[in-house]
Design an enzyme around this catalytic site. Sequence first.
Site, PDB file in Angstrom:
ATOM      1  N   ARG A 103       0.852  -1.177   0.000  1.00 20.09           N
ATOM      2  CA  ARG A 103       0.000   0.000   0.000  1.00 20.09           C
ATOM      3  C   ARG A 103       0.894   1.235   0.000  1.00 20.09           C
ATOM      4  O   ARG A 103       2.096   1.149   0.263  1.00 20.09           O
ATOM      5  CB  ARG A 103      -0.895   0.004   1.229  1.00 20.09           C
ATOM      6  CG  ARG A 103      -1.899  -1.141   1.280  1.00 20.09           C
ATOM      7  CD  ARG A 103      -2.524  -1.246   2.659  1.00 20.09           C
ATOM      8  NE  ARG A 103      -3.169   0.007   3.048  1.00 20.09           N
ATOM      9  CZ  ARG A 103      -3.395   0.373   4.298  1.00 20.09           C
ATOM     10  NH1 ARG A 103      -3.015  -0.402   5.302  1.00 20.09           N
ATOM     11  NH2 ARG A 103      -4.012   1.505   4.574  1.00 20.09           N
TER      12      ARG A 103
ATOM     13  N   SER B 213       0.540   4.095   1.951  1.00 17.29           N
ATOM     14  CA  SER B 213       0.557   4.948   3.140  1.00 17.29           C
ATOM     15  C   SER B 213       1.982   5.072   3.668  1.00 17.29           C
ATOM     16  O   SER B 213       2.828   4.191   3.434  1.00 17.29           O
ATOM     17  CB  SER B 213      -0.342   4.366   4.231  1.00 17.29           C
ATOM     18  OG  SER B 213       0.245   3.207   4.796  1.00 17.29           O
TER      19      SER B 213
ATOM     20  N   LYS C 141      -2.251  -7.447  11.171  1.00 20.39           N
ATOM     21  CA  LYS C 141      -3.613  -7.297  11.681  1.00 20.39           C
ATOM     22  C   LYS C 141      -4.604  -6.972  10.563  1.00 20.39           C
ATOM     23  O   LYS C 141      -5.814  -7.036  10.775  1.00 20.39           O
ATOM     24  CB  LYS C 141      -3.681  -6.245  12.791  1.00 20.39           C
ATOM     25  CG  LYS C 141      -3.422  -4.822  12.386  1.00 20.39           C
ATOM     26  CD  LYS C 141      -3.587  -3.908  13.603  1.00 20.39           C
ATOM     27  CE  LYS C 141      -3.383  -2.450  13.235  1.00 20.39           C
ATOM     28  NZ  LYS C 141      -3.584  -1.558  14.388  1.00 20.39           N
ATOM     29  N   ASP C 142      -4.086  -6.636   9.350  1.00 20.69           N
ATOM     30  CA  ASP C 142      -4.958  -6.375   8.204  1.00 20.69           C
ATOM     31  C   ASP C 142      -5.180  -7.614   7.341  1.00 20.69           C
ATOM     32  O   ASP C 142      -5.968  -7.569   6.394  1.00 20.69           O
ATOM     33  CB  ASP C 142      -4.361  -5.276   7.309  1.00 20.69           C
ATOM     34  CG  ASP C 142      -4.337  -3.919   7.982  1.00 20.69           C
ATOM     35  OD1 ASP C 142      -5.173  -3.689   8.875  1.00 20.69           O
ATOM     36  OD2 ASP C 142      -3.470  -3.099   7.622  1.00 20.69           O
TER      37      ASP C 142
ATOM     38  N   THR D  49     -11.496   7.208  16.592  1.00 19.80           N
ATOM     39  CA  THR D  49     -10.764   5.977  16.280  1.00 19.80           C
ATOM     40  C   THR D  49     -11.440   5.257  15.127  1.00 19.80           C
ATOM     41  O   THR D  49     -12.663   5.315  14.984  1.00 19.80           O
ATOM     42  CB  THR D  49     -10.669   5.030  17.494  1.00 19.80           C
ATOM     43  OG1 THR D  49     -10.013   3.815  17.108  1.00 19.80           O
ATOM     44  CG2 THR D  49     -12.037   4.695  18.054  1.00 19.80           C
TER      45      THR D  49
ATOM     46  N   SER E  36     -11.015   2.035  14.905  1.00 15.53           N
ATOM     47  CA  SER E  36     -11.044   0.663  15.412  1.00 15.53           C
ATOM     48  C   SER E  36     -12.250   0.424  16.316  1.00 15.53           C
ATOM     49  O   SER E  36     -12.381   1.052  17.367  1.00 15.53           O
ATOM     50  CB  SER E  36      -9.754   0.390  16.194  1.00 15.53           C
ATOM     51  OG  SER E  36      -9.874  -0.762  16.987  1.00 15.53           O
TER      52      SER E  36
ATOM     53  N   ARG F  88     -12.594  -2.211  18.043  1.00 15.03           N
ATOM     54  CA  ARG F  88     -12.019  -2.818  19.245  1.00 15.03           C
ATOM     55  C   ARG F  88     -11.610  -1.747  20.246  1.00 15.03           C
ATOM     56  O   ARG F  88     -11.942  -1.841  21.440  1.00 15.03           O
ATOM     57  CB  ARG F  88     -10.813  -3.678  18.855  1.00 15.03           C
ATOM     58  CG  ARG F  88     -10.006  -4.206  20.046  1.00 15.03           C
ATOM     59  CD  ARG F  88      -8.672  -4.774  19.581  1.00 15.03           C
ATOM     60  NE  ARG F  88      -7.872  -3.786  18.877  1.00 15.03           N
ATOM     61  CZ  ARG F  88      -7.087  -2.890  19.474  1.00 15.03           C
ATOM     62  NH1 ARG F  88      -7.021  -2.833  20.802  1.00 15.03           N
ATOM     63  NH2 ARG F  88      -6.374  -2.024  18.769  1.00 15.03           N
ATOM     64  N   ARG F  89     -10.884  -0.739  19.778  1.00 13.50           N
ATOM     65  CA  ARG F  89     -10.481   0.339  20.686  1.00 13.50           C
ATOM     66  C   ARG F  89     -11.694   1.084  21.217  1.00 13.50           C
ATOM     67  O   ARG F  89     -11.792   1.368  22.410  1.00 13.50           O
ATOM     68  CB  ARG F  89      -9.539   1.313  19.972  1.00 13.50           C
ATOM     69  CG  ARG F  89      -8.181   0.730  19.624  1.00 13.50           C
ATOM     70  CD  ARG F  89      -7.261   1.771  19.018  1.00 13.50           C
ATOM     71  NE  ARG F  89      -5.992   1.176  18.611  1.00 13.50           N
ATOM     72  CZ  ARG F  89      -5.505   1.201  17.375  1.00 13.50           C
ATOM     73  NH1 ARG F  89      -6.185   1.796  16.407  1.00 13.50           N
ATOM     74  NH2 ARG F  89      -4.347   0.650  17.090  1.00 13.50           N
TER      75      ARG F  89
ATOM     76  N   ARG G 119     -10.975   8.053  10.329  1.00 17.08           N
ATOM     77  CA  ARG G 119     -10.247   7.315   9.288  1.00 17.08           C
ATOM     78  C   ARG G 119      -9.073   8.131   8.771  1.00 17.08           C
ATOM     79  O   ARG G 119      -8.971   9.322   8.994  1.00 17.08           O
ATOM     80  CB  ARG G 119     -11.186   6.987   8.124  1.00 17.08           C
ATOM     81  CG  ARG G 119     -12.265   5.946   8.422  1.00 17.08           C
ATOM     82  CD  ARG G 119     -11.697   4.564   8.584  1.00 17.08           C
ATOM     83  NE  ARG G 119     -10.756   4.213   7.526  1.00 17.08           N
ATOM     84  CZ  ARG G 119     -11.099   3.863   6.286  1.00 17.08           C
ATOM     85  NH1 ARG G 119     -12.371   3.826   5.928  1.00 17.08           N
ATOM     86  NH2 ARG G 119     -10.167   3.544   5.390  1.00 17.08           N
ATOM     87  N   GLY G 120      -8.206   7.446   8.000  1.00 19.33           N
ATOM     88  CA  GLY G 120      -7.058   8.104   7.398  1.00 19.33           C
ATOM     89  C   GLY G 120      -5.748   7.587   7.969  1.00 19.33           C
ATOM     90  O   GLY G 120      -5.731   6.849   8.961  1.00 19.33           O
TER      91      GLY G 120
ATOM     92  N   VAL H  70      -1.810   7.959   9.629  1.00 24.35           N
ATOM     93  CA  VAL H  70      -1.404   8.534  10.916  1.00 24.35           C
ATOM     94  C   VAL H  70      -1.378  10.063  10.863  1.00 24.35           C
ATOM     95  O   VAL H  70      -1.916  10.740  11.748  1.00 24.35           O
ATOM     96  CB  VAL H  70      -0.025   7.987  11.341  1.00 24.35           C
ATOM     97  CG1 VAL H  70       0.478   8.719  12.573  1.00 24.35           C
ATOM     98  CG2 VAL H  70      -0.105   6.491  11.611  1.00 24.35           C
TER      99      VAL H  70
ATOM    100  N   THR I  19      -2.919  12.098   8.834  1.00 26.84           N
ATOM    101  CA  THR I  19      -4.274  12.630   8.681  1.00 26.84           C
ATOM    102  C   THR I  19      -4.984  12.698  10.028  1.00 26.84           C
ATOM    103  O   THR I  19      -5.654  13.680  10.356  1.00 26.84           O
ATOM    104  CB  THR I  19      -5.089  11.766   7.709  1.00 26.84           C
ATOM    105  OG1 THR I  19      -4.455  11.774   6.429  1.00 26.84           O
ATOM    106  CG2 THR I  19      -6.511  12.281   7.561  1.00 26.84           C
ATOM    107  N   ARG I  20      -4.824  11.645  10.807  1.00 23.12           N
ATOM    108  CA  ARG I  20      -5.483  11.616  12.120  1.00 23.12           C
ATOM    109  C   ARG I  20      -4.878  12.649  13.067  1.00 23.12           C
ATOM    110  O   ARG I  20      -5.593  13.273  13.853  1.00 23.12           O
ATOM    111  CB  ARG I  20      -5.386  10.211  12.716  1.00 23.12           C
ATOM    112  CG  ARG I  20      -6.112   9.159  11.886  1.00 23.12           C
ATOM    113  CD  ARG I  20      -6.142   7.829  12.582  1.00 23.12           C
ATOM    114  NE  ARG I  20      -6.160   6.731  11.624  1.00 23.12           N
ATOM    115  CZ  ARG I  20      -6.307   5.466  11.962  1.00 23.12           C
ATOM    116  NH1 ARG I  20      -6.448   5.132  13.227  1.00 23.12           N
ATOM    117  NH2 ARG I  20      -6.311   4.517  11.047  1.00 23.12           N
TER     118      ARG I  20
ATOM    119  N   CYS J 102     -17.811  -8.316  10.543  1.00 18.99           N
ATOM    120  CA  CYS J 102     -17.147  -7.021  10.384  1.00 18.99           C
ATOM    121  C   CYS J 102     -17.436  -6.080  11.540  1.00 18.99           C
ATOM    122  O   CYS J 102     -16.741  -5.087  11.727  1.00 18.99           O
ATOM    123  CB  CYS J 102     -17.588  -6.392   9.068  1.00 18.99           C
ATOM    124  SG  CYS J 102     -19.374  -6.194   8.909  1.00 18.99           S
TER     125      CYS J 102
END
Length: 318
Positions: A12, A14, A88-89, A132, A134, A136-137, A154-155, A157, A159-160, A247
Site C-alpha cells: 500500500r 501509506s 492485523k490487516d 478511532t 477501530s 475494538r479500541r 479514518r485516514g 497517521v 491525517t489523524r 465485520c
Amino acid sequence: MTPKPKLMIGTRGSPLALAQTHQVRDLLAAAHPELSEPGAIGIEIIKTTGDAILDRPLAEVGGKGLFTKEIDEAMLDGRIDIAVHSMKDVPTYLPPGIVLPCVLEREDVRDAFLGRDHPTLESLPTGAVVGTSSLRRGAQILAMRPDLKVVSFRGNVQTRLDKLAKGVADATMLAKAGLNRLGMADKATSVLDVEVMLPAVAQGAVGCTCRADDEQAHRWMAPLHHAETSLCVDVERAFLARLDGSCRTPIGGLARVSDFGTANARVFFRGMVIRPDGKVLHQTTREGTVDQAVALGEDAGAELLAKAGPDFFTCGAE
C-alpha cells in the site's frame, strides 16, 4: 533501458506501509548480496479498496481483506513477487496460491493514546470525544469510560494527527508499533498496558506473502522470518478464525511465549470479544506448550463463541 528488478515488492502507499516495506527491502538487501545491487529490488504501490474508502468506517464496507485484495491479485497476476502487510490487516484465510512464509520480529504490541489537552484516557473530562477507526479500541474505551463519546476517525497517521490538531476530537488512539516505525513515538502522550487495552490480533507484526510455488521468494525471505513472533501470530489468528467474527465484532487477542526455543517454553494467551457499545464483554485465557499453541487459540475461540452466542457475531450486533 533499466533492467527489470530481481524482486518486486507490492505494498500500500501509506507512509506506514512504505516504512514497513523499506524495512523489508533493507533486510533483504543485507541478507542477500544479489539483492543489494542498485535496482535489484523494486517497489510497486498498489491502491486498495480500504485506501480508497475514507468516508465510512471499515466495518460498514467489509473490514478485513479491504487492504489486501488488490495486492493479492497483483501477486497472482505475476506483477509482484512478495507483498508486505501489517498482519492485523491480513484475513485469516489467504487466497489459494498465496502463502505467508515470513513474519518479522514483532514491534510494540500496545496501543498509544494521543490527547490534545489531556495526556491520558483517565484524564479526559466527561463528554470528551475520542476518534478511532477501530471498533475494538472504541468498545474497550466505552467499557472503561461510558461517559465518553467515540467517533469514527479514518485516514493515515498524519491525517489523524491533523484532525486532532484541528479539534475534530479531543483524543485518538493508534498502534504504538506504527508510531515507532514512522519515527513518531513522541506523538503519544501515554501508552496503555495490554491489561487495560487488549491489542488487535497480530498487532505490531509485519508479514510477507508470496506465491506458494515461488521457491526463489521463499529462499529470499527465509532469513527474515522470526519464529517466536510467527508462533504468537499463529495462536492469535487461530483464535480469530475460530470465532469467525463479523465485520462489526470487536475482538482482541494476544499471545506471548516464555523461554522460547527451550524445553521449558510456555505459551500464554488472552482473548476477548466485546460489543461495540462496550456493555457486554467476554474474555478467557489459556496456557500450554508450544506444541499446543494453535490449539490453545482455537479452544479459546470456541469457548468465547459458546459464551457469547451466535447473535453476538452478526453485523446487527450493537
